[in-house]
Scaffold this motif. Structure first.
Motif, PDB file in Angstrom:
ATOM      1  N   ILE A 232      42.694  49.165  38.493  1.00 29.96           N
ATOM      2  CA  ILE A 232      41.805  48.175  39.087  1.00 29.96           C
ATOM      3  C   ILE A 232      40.335  48.469  38.992  1.00 29.96           C
ATOM      4  N   ARG A 233      40.126  49.677  39.436  1.00 30.67           N
ATOM      5  CA  ARG A 233      38.966  50.334  39.750  1.00 30.67           C
ATOM      6  C   ARG A 233      38.275  50.407  38.295  1.00 30.67           C
ATOM      7  N   PHE A 234      39.071  50.878  37.307  1.00 30.52           N
ATOM      8  CA  PHE A 234      38.588  51.161  35.800  1.00 30.52           C
ATOM      9  C   PHE A 234      38.001  49.829  35.301  1.00 30.52           C
ATOM     10  N   HIS A 235      39.023  48.819  35.543  1.00 32.59           N
ATOM     11  CA  HIS A 235      38.490  47.537  34.765  1.00 32.59           C
ATOM     12  C   HIS A 235      37.189  46.858  35.635  1.00 32.59           C
ATOM     13  N   MET A 236      37.159  47.092  36.888  1.00 34.93           N
ATOM     14  CA  MET A 236      36.003  46.716  37.751  1.00 34.93           C
ATOM     15  C   MET A 236      34.501  47.620  36.987  1.00 34.93           C
ATOM     16  N   GLU A 237      34.777  48.725  36.710  1.00 34.12           N
ATOM     17  CA  GLU A 237      33.783  49.524  36.205  1.00 34.12           C
ATOM     18  C   GLU A 237      33.083  48.864  34.660  1.00 34.12           C
ATOM     19  N   GLN A 238      34.380  48.520  33.986  1.00 34.24           N
ATOM     20  CA  GLN A 238      34.095  47.883  32.579  1.00 34.24           C
ATOM     21  C   GLN A 238      33.461  46.707  32.899  1.00 34.24           C
ATOM     22  N   ALA A 239      33.786  45.890  33.835  1.00 34.94           N
ATOM     23  CA  ALA A 239      33.364  44.448  34.119  1.00 34.94           C
ATOM     24  C   ALA A 239      31.709  44.342  34.687  1.00 34.94           C
ATOM     25  N   GLY A 240      31.495  45.400  35.290  1.00 34.27           N
ATOM     26  CA  GLY A 240      30.334  45.864  35.941  1.00 34.27           C
ATOM     27  C   GLY A 240      29.842  45.297  37.262  1.00 34.27           C
ATOM     28  N   PRO A 241      28.872  45.519  37.847  1.00 32.56           N
ATOM     29  CA  PRO A 241      28.944  45.566  39.500  1.00 32.56           C
ATOM     30  C   PRO A 241      29.213  44.043  39.802  1.00 32.56           C
ATOM     31  N   ASP A 242      28.467  42.869  39.078  1.00 34.38           N
ATOM     32  CA  ASP A 242      28.618  41.743  39.619  1.00 34.38           C
ATOM     33  C   ASP A 242      29.882  41.132  39.675  1.00 34.38           C
ATOM     34  N   ALA A 243      30.343  41.219  38.363  1.00 36.61           N
ATOM     35  CA  ALA A 243      31.896  40.855  38.527  1.00 36.61           C
ATOM     36  C   ALA A 243      32.882  41.540  39.251  1.00 36.61           C
ATOM     37  N   ALA A 244      32.608  42.827  39.617  1.00 35.64           N
ATOM     38  CA  ALA A 244      33.609  43.804  40.173  1.00 35.64           C
ATOM     39  C   ALA A 244      33.390  43.275  41.671  1.00 35.64           C
ATOM     40  N   ALA A 245      32.384  42.934  42.348  1.00 35.47           N
ATOM     41  CA  ALA A 245      32.099  42.312  43.653  1.00 35.47           C
ATOM     42  C   ALA A 245      32.778  41.065  43.729  1.00 35.47           C
ATOM     43  N   LYS A 246      32.755  40.119  42.791  1.00 37.91           N
ATOM     44  CA  LYS A 246      33.269  38.998  42.918  1.00 37.91           C
ATOM     45  C   LYS A 246      34.977  39.221  42.760  1.00 37.91           C
ATOM     46  N   ALA A 247      35.394  39.989  41.912  1.00 40.41           N
ATOM     47  CA  ALA A 247      36.835  40.249  42.178  1.00 40.41           C
ATOM     48  C   ALA A 247      37.357  40.602  43.260  1.00 40.41           C
ATOM     49  N   ARG A 248      36.603  41.662  43.905  1.00 40.13           N
ATOM     50  CA  ARG A 248      36.880  42.191  45.210  1.00 40.13           C
ATOM     51  C   ARG A 248      37.028  41.086  46.291  1.00 40.13           C
ATOM     52  N   ASP A 249      36.111  40.181  46.115  1.00 39.90           N
ATOM     53  CA  ASP A 249      35.849  39.150  47.221  1.00 39.90           C
ATOM     54  C   ASP A 249      37.096  38.222  47.087  1.00 39.90           C
ATOM     55  N   ALA A 250      37.500  38.034  45.839  1.00 39.49           N
ATOM     56  CA  ALA A 250      38.643  37.176  45.634  1.00 39.49           C
ATOM     57  C   ALA A 250      39.863  37.623  46.180  1.00 39.49           C
ATOM     58  N   LEU A 251      40.345  38.926  46.358  1.00 42.46           N
ATOM     59  CA  LEU A 251      41.317  39.556  47.029  1.00 42.46           C
ATOM     60  C   LEU A 251      41.632  38.989  48.396  1.00 42.46           C
ATOM     61  N   THR A 252      40.579  38.799  49.009  1.00 35.73           N
ATOM     62  CA  THR A 252      40.552  38.525  50.434  1.00 35.73           C
ATOM     63  C   THR A 252      41.486  37.043  50.583  1.00 35.73           C
ATOM     64  N   PRO A 253      41.275  35.958  50.143  1.00 35.24           N
ATOM     65  CA  PRO A 253      42.211  34.894  50.077  1.00 35.24           C
ATOM     66  C   PRO A 253      43.389  34.919  49.562  1.00 35.24           C
ATOM     67  N   ALA A 254      43.631  35.606  48.461  1.00 37.47           N
ATOM     68  CA  ALA A 254      44.688  36.045  47.592  1.00 37.47           C
ATOM     69  C   ALA A 254      45.678  36.573  48.590  1.00 37.47           C
ATOM     70  N   LEU A 255      45.288  37.639  49.508  1.00 38.03           N
ATOM     71  CA  LEU A 255      46.058  38.395  50.146  1.00 38.03           C
ATOM     72  C   LEU A 255      46.525  37.765  51.420  1.00 38.03           C
ATOM     73  N   ARG A 256      45.515  36.752  51.944  1.00 39.05           N
ATOM     74  CA  ARG A 256      46.181  36.143  53.260  1.00 39.05           C
ATOM     75  C   ARG A 256      47.423  35.771  53.393  1.00 39.05           C
ATOM     76  N   PRO A 257      47.989  34.995  52.297  1.00 42.96           N
ATOM     77  CA  PRO A 257      49.319  34.388  52.709  1.00 42.96           C
ATOM     78  C   PRO A 257      50.530  35.777  53.095  1.00 42.96           C
ATOM     79  N   PHE A 258      50.090  36.954  52.579  1.00 38.34           N
ATOM     80  CA  PHE A 258      50.870  37.997  52.713  1.00 38.34           C
ATOM     81  C   PHE A 258      50.957  38.816  53.848  1.00 38.34           C
ATOM     82  N   GLU A 259      49.907  38.527  54.738  1.00 40.34           N
ATOM     83  CA  GLU A 259      49.348  39.201  55.919  1.00 40.34           C
ATOM     84  C   GLU A 259      50.484  38.790  57.281  1.00 40.34           C
ATOM     85  N   THR A 260      50.977  39.917  57.935  1.00 40.17           N
ATOM     86  CA  THR A 260      51.962  39.806  58.840  1.00 40.17           C
ATOM     87  C   THR A 260      51.354  40.670  60.089  1.00 40.17           C
TER      88      THR A 260
END
Length: 281
Positions: A232-260
């Motif tokens: 994940i880190r490798f592809h974030m570096e390839q995508a650039g800082p803006d895209a990486a930040a958006k991808a990181r932010d997208a993880l929060t709602p995606a992970l929410r259904p799996f939180e216990t």
């Protein structure tokens, strides 16, 4: 130590990737340890067996195999010096004395001919430069009738992890690399069959297995850990800082259904693969 032909993987596993796994062995074991007993049971390890763990990493599976082979021993081989240092330290802490760890490339490592009864691996066989040569070398290390058992990643599409990675796709089109490469290079059971058969194994079987995986204490912790995982880190570096930040932010709602209350739990999937070296036991 034998020579290393898989230089790209050697660089990765002795650089950031290996250092991250070594520093967070408890985190990675929390993700993958649910598959331990599946591999060990499939390997049919006896108390006197000599066990080879390929791509042993931080060595949890190796140590568990050594406990089953209590009158025998277990030998873990890996490219990563940082992870092997952790493996040795954990073996000392747990007083597992019938285990040895050595740095080497399983594709060319000079294993003793027919020196092992069983070979196992937990997600350590997906990165060979030449899989047929590697499994041929592993097969030569097994006695006739010796058994191979490992787990490898399936395609993540349609899985819990696929749903999480899918949230990043608008920003990282290939969060873990193209299908059939990198971590998912053995996702196709037909390829597994072809490679192991070409390497001289018989009775190849691929079974779908599942296990619970703990990715973090909470959503924020899990998102940070996933973002730091090597692919994940490798592809974030390839995508650039803006895209990486958006991808990181997208993880929060995606992970929410799996939180216990006990952490972020995903249901992991894998192929459990078994095969046998031809010949009488």
């Amino acid at each position: 130590m034998s020579g290393i032909v898989n230089t790209a993987q050697a660089e990765a596993w002795n650089g950031y990737e290996g250092e991250h796994w070594a520093a967070h062995d408890d985190r990675y074991d929390a993700v993958n340890s649910g598959f331990n007993e599946l591999v060990l049971d499939a390997a049919e390890i006896g108390e006197r067996h000599r066990v080879l763990d390929v791509g042993c990493g931080n060595g949890q599976l190796t140590r568990l195999a050594a406990r089953r082979a209590r009158i025998g021993w277990a030998y873990g081989v890996d490219l990563s010096a940082p992870m092997l240092a952790t493996a040795r330290a954990r073996a000392d802490e747990e007083n597992v004395s019938n285990v040895t760890f050595e740095r080497g490339d399983a594709q060319v490592h000079a294993f003793p001919e027919a020196g092992f009864d069983v070979a196992v691996s937990r997600f350590g066989i997906m990165f060979f430069a030449d899989p047929v040569a590697a499994f041929g070398n592993i097969g030569g290390a097994l006695r006739p009738g010796g058994r191979l058992a490992f787990v490898c990643m399936k395609d993540v599409e349609g899985t819990d992890l696929g749903a999480v990675f899918g949230a990043m796709v608008p920003y990282l089109p290939t969060p873990t690399g193209p299908a059939g490469t990198g971590p998912t290079s053995f996702a196709d059971p037909a390829r597994i069959q072809d490679v192991l058969t070409a390497a001289g194994f018989q009775d190849v079987a691929c079974t779908h297995v599942e296990a619970d995986q703990i990715w973090g204490r909470d959503v924020a912790d899990a998102a940070e850990f996933i973002s730091a995982w090597g692919p994940i880190r490798f592809h974030m570096e390839q995508a650039g800082p803006d895209a990486a930040a958006k991808a990181r932010d997208a993880l929060t709602p995606a992970l929410r259904p799996f939180e216990t209350p006990d952490g972020v739990w995903l249901r992991g999937t894998a192929w459990l693969v078994t095969a046998v070296r031809p010949g009488p036991a």
